[in-house]
Design an enzyme around this catalytic site. Sequence first.
Site, PDB file in Angstrom:
ATOM      1  N   ASP A 112     -54.034   3.264 -16.792  1.00  0.00           N
ATOM      2  CA  ASP A 112     -52.899   2.491 -17.302  1.00  0.00           C
ATOM      3  C   ASP A 112     -53.245   1.724 -18.569  1.00  0.00           C
ATOM      4  O   ASP A 112     -54.410   1.619 -18.959  1.00  0.00           O
ATOM      5  CB  ASP A 112     -52.366   1.541 -16.209  1.00  0.00           C
ATOM      6  CG  ASP A 112     -53.472   0.790 -15.466  1.00  0.00           C
ATOM      7  OD1 ASP A 112     -54.637   0.833 -15.911  1.00  0.00           O
ATOM      8  OD2 ASP A 112     -53.176   0.151 -14.441  1.00  0.00           O
ATOM      9  N   ASP A 150     -50.704  -6.923  -4.531  1.00  0.00           N
ATOM     10  CA  ASP A 150     -49.483  -6.424  -3.872  1.00  0.00           C
ATOM     11  C   ASP A 150     -49.642  -4.968  -3.423  1.00  0.00           C
ATOM     12  O   ASP A 150     -48.649  -4.308  -3.106  1.00  0.00           O
ATOM     13  CB  ASP A 150     -48.268  -6.587  -4.803  1.00  0.00           C
ATOM     14  CG  ASP A 150     -48.405  -5.791  -6.107  1.00  0.00           C
ATOM     15  OD1 ASP A 150     -49.411  -5.060  -6.268  1.00  0.00           O
ATOM     16  OD2 ASP A 150     -47.514  -5.906  -6.969  1.00  0.00           O
ATOM     17  N   HIS A 176     -50.775  -2.458  -5.293  1.00  0.00           N
ATOM     18  CA  HIS A 176     -50.590  -1.438  -6.338  1.00  0.00           C
ATOM     19  C   HIS A 176     -51.889  -0.689  -6.608  1.00  0.00           C
ATOM     20  O   HIS A 176     -52.987  -1.209  -6.400  1.00  0.00           O
ATOM     21  CB  HIS A 176     -50.011  -2.043  -7.626  1.00  0.00           C
ATOM     22  CG  HIS A 176     -50.924  -2.945  -8.379  1.00  0.00           C
ATOM     23  ND1 HIS A 176     -50.529  -4.167  -8.874  1.00  0.00           N
ATOM     24  CD2 HIS A 176     -52.227  -2.831  -8.740  1.00  0.00           C
ATOM     25  CE1 HIS A 176     -51.531  -4.737  -9.510  1.00  0.00           C
ATOM     26  NE2 HIS A 176     -52.581  -3.949  -9.436  1.00  0.00           N
ATOM     27  N   GLU A 186     -46.258  -0.533  -8.956  1.00  0.00           N
ATOM     28  CA  GLU A 186     -45.846  -1.736  -8.242  1.00  0.00           C
ATOM     29  C   GLU A 186     -44.965  -1.366  -7.040  1.00  0.00           C
ATOM     30  O   GLU A 186     -44.536  -0.218  -6.914  1.00  0.00           O
ATOM     31  CB  GLU A 186     -45.089  -2.650  -9.214  1.00  0.00           C
ATOM     32  CG  GLU A 186     -45.936  -3.102 -10.405  1.00  0.00           C
ATOM     33  CD  GLU A 186     -47.025  -4.102 -10.032  1.00  0.00           C
ATOM     34  OE1 GLU A 186     -47.404  -4.182  -8.844  1.00  0.00           O
ATOM     35  OE2 GLU A 186     -47.504  -4.815 -10.929  1.00  0.00           O
TER      36      GLU A 186
HETATM   37  C1  F6R Z   1     -56.164  -1.392 -13.511  1.00  0.00           C
HETATM   38  C2  F6R Z   1     -55.754  -0.929 -12.190  1.00  0.00           C
HETATM   39  C3  F6R Z   1     -55.340  -1.930 -11.151  1.00  0.00           C
HETATM   40  C4  F6R Z   1     -56.513  -2.727 -10.608  1.00  0.00           C
HETATM   41  C5  F6R Z   1     -56.042  -3.737  -9.556  1.00  0.00           C
HETATM   42  C6  F6R Z   1     -57.175  -4.574  -9.027  1.00  0.00           C
HETATM   43  O1  F6R Z   1     -56.497  -0.286 -14.339  1.00  0.00           O
HETATM   44  O2  F6R Z   1     -55.732   0.226 -11.948  1.00  0.00           O
HETATM   45  O3  F6R Z   1     -54.680  -1.259 -10.117  1.00  0.00           O
HETATM   46  O4  F6R Z   1     -57.447  -1.844 -10.039  1.00  0.00           O
HETATM   47  O5  F6R Z   1     -55.078  -4.564 -10.124  1.00  0.00           O
HETATM   48  O6  F6R Z   1     -57.596  -5.460 -10.010  1.00  0.00           O
HETATM   49  P1  F6R Z   1     -58.857  -6.397  -9.765  1.00  0.00           P
HETATM   50  O7  F6R Z   1     -60.017  -5.492  -9.595  1.00  0.00           O
HETATM   51  O8  F6R Z   1     -58.959  -7.215 -11.025  1.00  0.00           O
HETATM   52  O9  F6R Z   1     -58.569  -7.205  -8.558  1.00  0.00           O
END
Ligand code: F6R
Length: 264
Positions: free
Chosen positions: A67, A136, A138, A143
């Site tokens: 992303d 959440d 994701h 989302e």
């Molecule tokens: C970002 C991504 C997100 C993160 C998720 C966890 O490229 O794919 O899904 O893996 O938001 O983020 P952290 O590791 O910062 O808790």
Amino acid sequence: MEVIIRPSADAASRLVASLIGDTLDRNPVAVLGLATGRTVVPVYNELARLHRDEGLDFSNCRTFNLDEYVGLSPDDPDSFRHTMDVRLFNRVNIKRENTHVPNGVAKDLDAECLAYEQRIRDFGGIDFQLLGIGDDGHIGFNEPLSALRSRTRVKAIAPDTLRQNSEAFSSPESMPRRGITMGVGTILDSRHCVLLATGEAKALILAKAVEGPITAMISATALQLHPKCQVIVDEAAASQLEGTDYYQWIFENEPEWEAYRNDE
Ligand code: F6R
């Protein structure tokens, strides 16, 4: 799905890095799907170390990130492209032209999403997809209520994620409200996917993702449909799981894990 519980976040991250290293040793032209976020930082540190100390070779591998923020250019310090350059790409011998991150400043964002999907197909699909999990549930920016068959597209970033990610921004109010993300369906097409979760803050959502019913409200539950998905966690992130004895038994008994059991 398999759940592997390691004693610490470091050990869990080393295991994930070893799996990526083994993928590249077996197939130097492997296509890696990569994630950003805090959880995966130690994985990239370990991959950089494996490259420096043990000659892990990235020269022929190709990467696709999950992303990118809409509106941030690749050289913006808050962009995922810049983050990847700093955390991994500039530290290993990967060729820049082999690294792909969605272009968040494309004039035509829908065309960029279609082209990103096509590029993944042109490279033969993703061999190994690395994932983290959001507060959440994701994966990528998928989302709540993301279609379980969704493809790369623009998504509004949900309030929980705005809270979670804005901490990383120099000025939190400048965090974009939309992202380009591979879809849940794109992720499910990968041949092997590994979700890393560490720390107590992930424990509840991880238990829902692994042991709860499949629901578009929690995108990570879709991974239960994936033919080869490994969820690698530390003890803190595993603390709300009900089936830990069984998961440990698999890790102790499956020959596939033998080479990895002794790294505490
Ligand atoms: C970002 C991504 C997100 C993160 C998720 C966890 O490229 O794919 O899904 O893996 O938001 O983020 P952290 O590791 O910062 O808790």
